[in-house]
Design an enzyme around this catalytic site. Structure first.
Site, PDB file in Angstrom:
ATOM      1  N   GLU A 230      32.644  31.570  17.997  1.00 13.77           N
ATOM      2  CA  GLU A 230      31.633  31.928  16.999  1.00 13.77           C
ATOM      3  C   GLU A 230      30.930  33.178  17.509  1.00 13.77           C
ATOM      4  O   GLU A 230      30.189  33.115  18.492  1.00 13.77           O
ATOM      5  CB  GLU A 230      30.643  30.782  16.799  1.00 13.77           C
ATOM      6  CG  GLU A 230      31.354  29.559  16.243  1.00 13.77           C
ATOM      7  CD  GLU A 230      30.406  28.586  15.563  1.00 13.77           C
ATOM      8  OE1 GLU A 230      30.890  27.801  14.752  1.00 13.77           O
ATOM      9  OE2 GLU A 230      29.198  28.613  15.848  1.00 13.77           O
ATOM     10  N   CYS A 264      22.723  35.342  14.711  1.00 13.10           N
ATOM     11  CA  CYS A 264      24.072  35.790  14.334  1.00 13.10           C
ATOM     12  C   CYS A 264      24.119  36.088  12.846  1.00 13.10           C
ATOM     13  O   CYS A 264      24.864  36.955  12.410  1.00 13.10           O
ATOM     14  CB  CYS A 264      25.102  34.745  14.713  1.00 13.10           C
ATOM     15  SG  CYS A 264      24.749  33.119  14.047  1.00 13.10           S
TER      16      CYS A 264
END
Ligand code: NAD
Length: 458
Positions: A230, A264
């Site tokens: 990720e 993110c």
């Protein structure tokens, strides 16, 4: 050889603690313990594994304020946002508790007079969980909670910038009944993460930067273990001409600057229809000006320090590159001179895709706003990226949003919202934003492998 890690407060650079880190030998010994303990943990009925995580959840809730303070001290996250993370973590645990049994139940998919076909879900085995610092409870917990619930042993390496929170997680899991050889804390920086990769593990679940993700993919390439990465993002939002500029601006300023822009899924690029561009920018600047910058332990602070000092140079380089190429600086643009690591909330207009600001992850309180002529241009610009984590559109028309958002290369798409994660929905990225899925029922099954049973009656 073990060494010590100095933990400092990014608010003022003061020392918080020193911890002893792992080395190759201690990591190997921990991996061997995890390997030896995992079969017995897998044999524990899921109801008992759930009971441990339920007790863990209760103790996180009971200690929430103290945990939030530690998190704020070591990563600089404003206290209210630390509390938000911990409350969100509790909601994610609830989702996993509610869904683990149904998502991993054995299923008979065919049966007739002579044959039965059944799917069962076995745990992967030993899972390496290498985590980022920006949301240690979220990104760590997305892995260790479902991994433990599904019968895996976990070697958990928190980021070296979120070590104290990692130690709290370790303490609370063991107090809740997770055996000490089933969840094992591994402490240190990148060299210790690399040592973890060299062990006999069945899965590597990583959250962090693209550069580290590439190193991990290269290290694991020939090993054929389950690998999930990720990674970063350059998440765009398009504000269409029929959107309310004030509502969109307030929402997107929050999406760009929350957690001091260190998410993110922070909004990193904004495209605004030319008809409402100026009104949008005015509201956006007003909202950013209202954000209180300062001590993250003080109630009401919205923007804290930059957690990792080297990121300041990245932000400065993006600012000077944008200015050199003709962008208009509308707010901020430089370091704040005080102890610790600080950067002003920064807004640019008149940006374009020749600028690093519109191409490379900023991971700080800085945003570019670009004027566009309509949906086609916006879509082309949104997809002009090597990332693909999230993307959004503000418009009154659900149909118009659905048309554009179904064509965007991104794992998550948002209509009239942004910077949002739900435990019920899969979290994944396209391109350099990574591979694999956490959260949702996919993010439970990610810690299992299917066993296909072909059963012919004698
Ligand atoms: P980072 O890559 O610097 O570090 C992440 C982890 O990897 C740390 O625990 C670190 O010690 C470890 N590590 C470093 N080098 C290693 C190596 N060679 N082998 C094994 N492990 C190694 O990232 P960071 O600064 O902690 O996190 C910020 C990044 O994470 C941003 O790019 C952000 O977008 C991304 N992120 C992504 C998500 C997502 O869900 N996609 C969520 C949070 C953060």
């Amino acid at each position: 050889m073990t060494s010590t890690l100095k933990i400092t407060n990014p608010f003022d650079g003061s020392a918080l603690a020193e911890v002893v880190t792992d080395d190759l030998n201690s990591v190997a010994a921990k991996a061997a313990r995890a390997r030896a303990s995992q079969p017995a943990w897998a044999a524990v009925p899921v109801a008992e594994r759930r009971a441990c995580i339920e007790r863990f959840r209760l103790s996180v809730a009971a200690e929430l304020e103290a945990l939030a303070m530690t998190l704020t001290q070591e990563v600089g996250k404003p206290l209210a946002q630390s509390r938000n993370e911990l409350n969100g973590f509790l909601a994610r645990i609830d989702f996993f508790l509610e869904n683990v049994a149904s998502s991993t139940a054995a299923e008979t998919v065919f049966t007739d007079a002579s044959m039965t076909e059944r799917i069962e879900h076995d745990p992967l085995g030993v899972v390496a969980n290498i985590s980022a610092w920006n949301y240690p409870y979220f990104v760590g917990g997305n892995v260790f909670v479902p991994a433990l619930l599904t019968g895996n042993a976990v070697l958990y390496k928190p980021s070296e910038f979120a070590t104290l929170s990692g130690q709290h997680i370790d303490r609370l899991l063991h107090a809740a009944g997770i055996p000490s050889d089933v969840f094992i804390l591994v402490l240190g920086a990148g060299d210790v993460g690399a040592a973890l990769l060299a062990q006999d593990v069945d899965g590597v679940f990583f959250t962090g930067s693209v550069a580290t993700g590439q190193k991990i993919a290269a290290a694991m390439g020939a090993r054929f273990v389950r690998l999930q990465l990720e990674l970063g993002g350059k998440d765009p939002t398009y504000v269409a001409d029929d959107a309310d500029p004030k509502i969109a601006a307030e929402s997107l300023a929050d999406g760009a600057m929350y957690n001091t822009g260190q998410s993110c899924c922070s909004v990193e690029r904004i495209y605004v229809h030319e008809q409402i561009h100026d009104a949008f920018v005015e509201h956006f600047l007003k909202t950013v000006a209202s954000f209180k910058v300062g001590d993250p332990m003080v109630e009401g602070t919205y923007i804290g320090p930059i957690t990792r000092a080297p990121q300041l140079a990245v932000l400065e380089a993006q600012v000077s590159d944008a200015v050199d190429k003709g962008a208009q600086l509308r707010a901020g643009g430089k370091r704040i001179e005080r102890a610790g690591s600080w950067f002003e909330p920064t807004v640019f207009t008149h940006v374009d895709h020749t600028m690093a600001l519109m191409n490379d992850e900023s991971f700080g309180p800085i945003i570019g706003i670009q004027k566009v002529s309509g949906d086609d241009e916006a879509l082309a610009l949104m997809n002009d990226t090597r990332y693909g984590l999230t993307a959004g559109m503000f418009t009154k028309s659900e149909e118009r949003a659905a048309k554009l958002l179904s064509l965007v290369h991104a794992g998550s798409v948002y209509w009239n919202c942004c910077d949002r994660v739900s435990p019920r929905l899969p979290w994944s990225g396209h391109g350099e934003s990574g591979v694999g899925v956490t959260l949702s029922t996919y993010g439970i099954q990610a810690f299992t492998r299917p066993r296909a049973w072909h059963l012919r009656r004698p």
